[in-house]
Design a protein around this motif. Structure first.
Motif, PDB file in Angstrom:
ATOM      1  N   ALA A   1       0.807  -1.227   0.000  1.00  0.00           N
ATOM      2  CA  ALA A   1       0.000   0.000   0.000  1.00  0.00           C
ATOM      3  C   ALA A   1       0.837   1.274   0.000  1.00  0.00           C
ATOM      4  CB  ALA A   1      -0.930   0.003   1.214  1.00  0.00           C
ATOM      5  N   ALA A   2       2.113   1.164   0.290  1.00  0.00           N
ATOM      6  CA  ALA A   2       2.954   2.353   0.449  1.00  0.00           C
ATOM      7  C   ALA A   2       3.238   3.020  -0.893  1.00  0.00           C
ATOM      8  CB  ALA A   2       4.271   1.971   1.120  1.00  0.00           C
ATOM      9  N   GLU A   3       3.418   4.323  -0.856  1.00  0.00           N
ATOM     10  CA  GLU A   3       4.001   5.008  -2.003  1.00  0.00           C
ATOM     11  C   GLU A   3       5.464   4.577  -2.087  1.00  0.00           C
ATOM     12  OE1 GLU A   3       2.535   6.858  -4.241  1.00  0.00           O
ATOM     13  OE2 GLU A   3       0.585   6.640  -3.246  1.00  0.00           O
ATOM     14  N   PRO A   4       5.982   4.329  -3.273  1.00  0.00           N
ATOM     15  CA  PRO A   4       7.382   3.873  -3.376  1.00  0.00           C
ATOM     16  C   PRO A   4       8.360   4.766  -2.614  1.00  0.00           C
ATOM     17  CG  PRO A   4       6.291   3.663  -5.493  1.00  0.00           C
ATOM     18  CD  PRO A   4       5.324   4.376  -4.586  1.00  0.00           C
ATOM     19  N   GLU A   5       8.098   6.070  -2.600  1.00  0.00           N
ATOM     20  CA  GLU A   5       8.978   6.995  -1.896  1.00  0.00           C
ATOM     21  C   GLU A   5       9.054   6.688  -0.399  1.00  0.00           C
ATOM     22  OE1 GLU A   5       6.586   7.757  -3.939  1.00  0.00           O
ATOM     23  OE2 GLU A   5       7.327   9.119  -5.510  1.00  0.00           O
ATOM     24  N   GLU A   6       7.991   6.089   0.136  1.00  0.00           N
ATOM     25  CA  GLU A   6       7.943   5.789   1.562  1.00  0.00           C
ATOM     26  C   GLU A   6       8.795   4.571   1.925  1.00  0.00           C
ATOM     27  OE1 GLU A   6       3.387   7.388   2.427  1.00  0.00           O
ATOM     28  OE2 GLU A   6       3.718   5.281   1.931  1.00  0.00           O
ATOM     29  N   LEU A   7       9.237   3.837   0.934  1.00  0.00           N
ATOM     30  CA  LEU A   7       9.987   2.603   1.167  1.00  0.00           C
ATOM     31  C   LEU A   7      11.487   2.764   0.978  1.00  0.00           C
ATOM     32  CD1 LEU A   7       7.648   0.105  -0.753  1.00  0.00           C
ATOM     33  CD2 LEU A   7       7.695   0.533   1.717  1.00  0.00           C
ATOM     34  N   ILE A   8      11.909   3.878   0.383  1.00  0.00           N
ATOM     35  CA  ILE A   8      13.302   3.929  -0.070  1.00  0.00           C
ATOM     36  C   ILE A   8      14.309   4.040   1.073  1.00  0.00           C
ATOM     37  CG2 ILE A   8      12.646   4.819  -2.319  1.00  0.00           C
ATOM     38  CD1 ILE A   8      13.565   7.575  -1.447  1.00  0.00           C
ATOM     39  N   ASP A   9      13.929   4.647   2.193  1.00  0.00           N
ATOM     40  CA  ASP A   9      14.880   4.718   3.308  1.00  0.00           C
ATOM     41  C   ASP A   9      15.205   3.324   3.827  1.00  0.00           C
ATOM     42  OD1 ASP A   9      15.025   7.437   3.130  1.00  0.00           O
ATOM     43  OD2 ASP A   9      13.687   7.852   4.817  1.00  0.00           O
ATOM     44  N   GLU A  10      14.170   2.509   4.004  1.00  0.00           N
ATOM     45  CA  GLU A  10      14.398   1.140   4.472  1.00  0.00           C
ATOM     46  C   GLU A  10      15.099   0.300   3.409  1.00  0.00           C
ATOM     47  OE1 GLU A  10      13.822  -0.234   7.652  1.00  0.00           O
ATOM     48  OE2 GLU A  10      13.765   1.931   7.967  1.00  0.00           O
ATOM     49  N   LEU A  11      14.727   0.495   2.145  1.00  0.00           N
ATOM     50  CA  LEU A  11      15.386  -0.247   1.064  1.00  0.00           C
ATOM     51  C   LEU A  11      16.869   0.089   1.021  1.00  0.00           C
ATOM     52  CD1 LEU A  11      15.417  -2.091  -1.379  1.00  0.00           C
ATOM     53  CD2 LEU A  11      14.594  -0.170  -2.768  1.00  0.00           C
ATOM     54  N   ALA A  12      17.191   1.365   1.127  1.00  0.00           N
ATOM     55  CA  ALA A  12      18.594   1.779   1.116  1.00  0.00           C
ATOM     56  C   ALA A  12      19.341   1.195   2.306  1.00  0.00           C
ATOM     57  CB  ALA A  12      18.693   3.303   1.125  1.00  0.00           C
ATOM     58  N   TRP A  13      18.685   1.163   3.471  1.00  0.00           N
ATOM     59  CA  TRP A  13      19.316   0.611   4.680  1.00  0.00           C
ATOM     60  C   TRP A  13      19.638  -0.864   4.481  1.00  0.00           C
ATOM     61  CZ3 TRP A  13      18.267  -3.025   8.517  1.00  0.00           C
ATOM     62  CH2 TRP A  13      18.975  -2.892   9.712  1.00  0.00           C
ATOM     63  N   HIS A  14      18.710  -1.602   3.895  1.00  0.00           N
ATOM     64  CA  HIS A  14      18.927  -3.039   3.689  1.00  0.00           C
ATOM     65  C   HIS A  14      19.963  -3.292   2.594  1.00  0.00           C
ATOM     66  CE1 HIS A  14      16.038  -4.939   6.411  1.00  0.00           C
ATOM     67  NE2 HIS A  14      15.299  -3.874   6.211  1.00  0.00           N
ATOM     68  N   LEU A  15      19.962  -2.490   1.564  1.00  0.00           N
ATOM     69  CA  LEU A  15      20.989  -2.645   0.534  1.00  0.00           C
ATOM     70  C   LEU A  15      22.377  -2.362   1.106  1.00  0.00           C
ATOM     71  CD1 LEU A  15      19.253  -0.970  -2.554  1.00  0.00           C
ATOM     72  CD2 LEU A  15      19.799  -3.402  -2.272  1.00  0.00           C
ATOM     73  N   ALA A  16      22.444  -1.371   1.996  1.00  0.00           N
ATOM     74  CA  ALA A  16      23.737  -1.041   2.612  1.00  0.00           C
ATOM     75  C   ALA A  16      24.274  -2.203   3.424  1.00  0.00           C
ATOM     76  CB  ALA A  16      23.592   0.201   3.483  1.00  0.00           C
ATOM     77  N   ARG A  17      23.406  -3.003   3.972  1.00  0.00           N
ATOM     78  CA  ARG A  17      23.848  -4.176   4.733  1.00  0.00           C
ATOM     79  C   ARG A  17      24.505  -5.212   3.820  1.00  0.00           C
ATOM     80  NH1 ARG A  17      19.741  -7.042   7.947  1.00  0.00           N
ATOM     81  NH2 ARG A  17      21.444  -7.541   9.369  1.00  0.00           N
TER      82      ARG A  17
ATOM     83  N   MET B   1      12.985  -7.660  -0.416  1.00  0.00           N
ATOM     84  CA  MET B   1      13.072  -6.710  -1.518  1.00  0.00           C
ATOM     85  C   MET B   1      14.522  -6.392  -1.863  1.00  0.00           C
ATOM     86  SD  MET B   1      11.468  -2.846  -1.917  1.00  0.00           S
ATOM     87  CE  MET B   1       9.777  -3.412  -1.709  1.00  0.00           C
ATOM     88  N   ALA B   2      15.325  -6.175  -0.838  1.00  0.00           N
ATOM     89  CA  ALA B   2      16.738  -5.878  -1.082  1.00  0.00           C
ATOM     90  C   ALA B   2      17.449  -7.073  -1.713  1.00  0.00           C
ATOM     91  CB  ALA B   2      17.421  -5.481   0.226  1.00  0.00           C
ATOM     92  N   GLU B   3      17.217  -8.255  -1.181  1.00  0.00           N
ATOM     93  CA  GLU B   3      17.892  -9.446  -1.693  1.00  0.00           C
ATOM     94  C   GLU B   3      17.492  -9.735  -3.138  1.00  0.00           C
ATOM     95  OE1 GLU B   3      16.797 -12.360   1.176  1.00  0.00           O
ATOM     96  OE2 GLU B   3      18.401 -11.802   2.583  1.00  0.00           O
ATOM     97  N   GLN B   4      16.225  -9.504  -3.468  1.00  0.00           N
ATOM     98  CA  GLN B   4      15.770  -9.771  -4.832  1.00  0.00           C
ATOM     99  C   GLN B   4      16.181  -8.679  -5.810  1.00  0.00           C
ATOM    100  OE1 GLN B   4      11.659 -10.885  -5.192  1.00  0.00           O
ATOM    101  NE2 GLN B   4      11.807 -12.482  -3.615  1.00  0.00           N
ATOM    102  N   SER B   5      16.807  -7.635  -5.285  1.00  0.00           N
ATOM    103  CA  SER B   5      17.271  -6.547  -6.149  1.00  0.00           C
ATOM    104  C   SER B   5      18.791  -6.517  -6.277  1.00  0.00           C
ATOM    105  CB  SER B   5      16.778  -5.201  -5.595  1.00  0.00           C
ATOM    106  OG  SER B   5      15.369  -5.177  -5.482  1.00  0.00           O
ATOM    107  N   LEU B   6      19.467  -7.441  -5.622  1.00  0.00           N
ATOM    108  CA  LEU B   6      20.932  -7.429  -5.654  1.00  0.00           C
ATOM    109  C   LEU B   6      21.482  -7.629  -7.053  1.00  0.00           C
ATOM    110  CD1 LEU B   6      21.785  -9.472  -2.416  1.00  0.00           C
ATOM    111  CD2 LEU B   6      21.888  -6.992  -2.756  1.00  0.00           C
ATOM    112  N   PHE B   7      20.747  -8.338  -7.913  1.00  0.00           N
ATOM    113  CA  PHE B   7      21.245  -8.600  -9.269  1.00  0.00           C
ATOM    114  C   PHE B   7      21.476  -7.302 -10.039  1.00  0.00           C
ATOM    115  CE2 PHE B   7      16.722  -8.123 -10.106  1.00  0.00           C
ATOM    116  CZ  PHE B   7      16.675  -7.532 -11.365  1.00  0.00           C
ATOM    117  N   LEU B   8      20.798  -6.229  -9.613  1.00  0.00           N
ATOM    118  CA  LEU B   8      20.951  -4.954 -10.307  1.00  0.00           C
ATOM    119  C   LEU B   8      22.319  -4.329 -10.060  1.00  0.00           C
ATOM    120  CD1 LEU B   8      17.450  -3.484  -9.416  1.00  0.00           C
ATOM    121  CD2 LEU B   8      18.153  -4.396 -11.646  1.00  0.00           C
ATOM    122  N   PHE B   9      22.963  -4.741  -8.983  1.00  0.00           N
ATOM    123  CA  PHE B   9      24.201  -4.092  -8.566  1.00  0.00           C
ATOM    124  C   PHE B   9      25.421  -5.016  -8.633  1.00  0.00           C
ATOM    125  CE2 PHE B   9      20.535  -2.410  -6.292  1.00  0.00           C
ATOM    126  CZ  PHE B   9      20.596  -1.061  -6.626  1.00  0.00           C
ATOM    127  N   ARG B  10      25.196  -6.276  -8.938  1.00  0.00           N
ATOM    128  CA  ARG B  10      26.294  -7.238  -8.953  1.00  0.00           C
ATOM    129  C   ARG B  10      26.345  -7.978 -10.281  1.00  0.00           C
ATOM    130  NH1 ARG B  10      25.391  -9.988  -2.958  1.00  0.00           N
ATOM    131  NH2 ARG B  10      26.068  -8.169  -1.708  1.00  0.00           N
TER     132      ARG B  10
END
Length: 481
Positions: free
Chosen positions: A324-340, A368-377
């Motif tokens: 239900a979230a606007e994508p903008e509302e998720l990016i702080d947490e997404l960035a935090w998980h990607l940083a891990r 979400m972060a794990e399924q997006s790792l292919f974009l960066f590796r």
């Protein structure tokens, strides 16, 4: 009178789920009444309190966005105030010095048990009219005890359980200062609540036994005109949270600190949503925004019985919030998980694009972060099972055609990309699966990704073409071997 609530954790460990719910209920009650929410760190237990625990609590409160009003209070910074109050109680005969040893007090309690009485301190050192006190023993530092009323009753005005009446004869003359001079929990709480103007005390019902003792101290301080709020707070003792086995929630049920839930990929708003429903309801509504919780929550409607923690329900609530979230509302947490995962500095627009594509597919932000790792590796290897199932003799040539078709596109838009892939499949008279799955394996290393057009858009032209070139060579070598 303006509503003032408080959350007063002891920094002896992480902020757990029960504490977070108490903080939430207190915060909601203050916010919906345009009141104040006080954060107080009750750190008088110096043996168990740690700076690390304080940091863990503050980090968790910040992540949950349960913002407090004004300064953070620390009890260890208020010792002068406690000493002042104790001195006045001693001077007025409302407290007294007690020289009984711990062994002697335990003997008193054991004797009371044998008589069938309430096991408590027998008042040996309590001054009474016509009573001669023993001579203080040399070299013994006394504790300070509060002179609890000997008769009458104490009524707890409880918003959840209704009024609770306790006979004062059931209560001990509790210690308000230890032999080393440090004040004790039940005493400090009352002084703080008075000084900070607390109007509503919301806490777990494991504190019910403390409350009549605190009320008696409160009344004594009001009578002594010591200062602060002179109106007794209203209390709300909320039931415990239980594990699935009906026992108090603990580590054995998987209960962990609040920040561990962040590591597991839960959104703060989802965790708060789940917690507010552990003991309270608004009709059949399950999903609440922060604004809806403030609008509808009522502490008087918290149920009296214990609630059971259900990890699967929490996961469902989290998924609903992600969707239900606007994508903008998720990016702080997404960035935090990607940083891990070592991925930092991702452009905000890229994060928004990833979240918008992935939010309908993921139950947690970790996922979400794990399924997006292919974009960066880069693709280091291809899943053997996926290769065996989807990479056939004709596959390298099909992928080469896809690569050349995509390279000729002027733009890089989802509709054009989807049409290009579909055209290759139709031109070779094969189903989309014969083309789409090899593309996924080529670009991500495995057979799972968002839709092909979304995957291509997110990965971008340069990386897509490079990975297709790599896969064509790898798959041709595989088939030739």
């Amino acid at each position: 009178m303006s509503v003032v609530t408080r959350f007063a954790p002891s920094p002896t460990g992480y902020l757990h789920i029960g504490g977070a719910r108490t903080a939430l209920y207190s915060w909601l009650h203050a916010r919906q009444n345009n009141g104040r929410f006080v954060l107080r760190i009750e750190d008088t237990d110096r043996e168990r309190s740690t700076d690390e625990a304080v940091t863990a609590i503050l980090d968790a409160m910040a992540w949950l966005d349960l913002e407090h009003d004004g300064e953070i209070y620390y009890q260890t910074q208020r010792f002068d105030r406690y000493a002042e109050v104790i001195a006045q109680l001693l001077a007025e005969g409302k407290a007294y010095r007690c020289y009984s040893t711990a062994a002697e007090v335990e003997a008193m309690r054991e004797a009371a048990r044998e008589r069938g009485d309430k096991p408590k301190y027998d008042g040996t050192w309590r001054p009474m009219p016509g009573k001669t006190l023993p001579e203080p023993p040399a070299g013994v530092d006394p504790v300070i005890r509060f002179a609890t009323p000997l008769d009458g009753v104490t009524v707890i005005p409880d918003l959840v359980k209704g009024d609770i009446t306790i006979a004062n004869s059931e209560l001990d003359d509790l210690i308000i200062a230890r032999a080393d001079g440090t004040p004790t929990y039940n005493f400090c709480v009352v002084v703080d609540d008075m000084d900070m103007g607390i109007t509503h005390v919301i806490r777990g019902d494991d504190h019910v036994n403390n409350t009549p003792r605190q009320i008696n101290i409160f009344k004594a301080l009001v009578d002594s005109q010591i200062g602060g709020n002179s109106e007794l707070p209203r209390y709300a003792h909320v039931p415990m949270i239980l594990g699935p086995d009906g026992k108090r929630l603990s580590k054995r049920h998987g209960a962990v600190g609040v920040m561990r839930y962040r590591e597991q990929g839960f959104l703060p708003q989802a965790l708060l949503n789940y917690l507010v429903r552990l003991g309270w309801a608004h009709g059949d509504q399950e999903i609440f925004t922060r604004e809806q919780m403030i609008a509808h929550f009522d502490i008087a409607n918290v149920q009296g019985g214990a609630s059971t923690f259900d990890p699967e329900k929490l996961l469902w609530v989290n998924q609903e919030h992600i969707k239900a979230a606007e994508p903008e509302e998720l990016i702080d947490e997404l960035a935090w998980h990607l940083a891990r995962h070592g991925i930092e500095g991702v452009d905000q627009d890229d994060l928004i694009a990833i979240a918008s594509v992935q939010q309908g597919r993921c139950k947690t932000m970790t996922e979400m972060a794990e399924q997006s790792l292919f974009l960066f590796r880069e693709v280091a290897e291809y899943e053997p099972k996926a290769v065996k199932k989807h990479i056939k003799t004709a596959t390298p040539d099909l992928l080469a055609q896809v690569r050349d078709t995509l390279a000729r596109l002027e733009g890089w838009h989802a509709e054009d990309l989807a049409a290009a892939v579909k055209g290759v499949a139709e031109g070779n008279e094969v189903g989309m699966g014969k083309v789409a799955q090899p593309i996924r394996i080529a670009l991500t290393g495995g057979p799972v990704s968002p839709s092909i057009d979304d995957t291509l858009v997110l990965l971008g032209r340069e990386a897509t073409l490079a990975r297709l070139d790599q896969a064509v060579d790898a798959f041709r070598a595989l088939k030739a071997g």
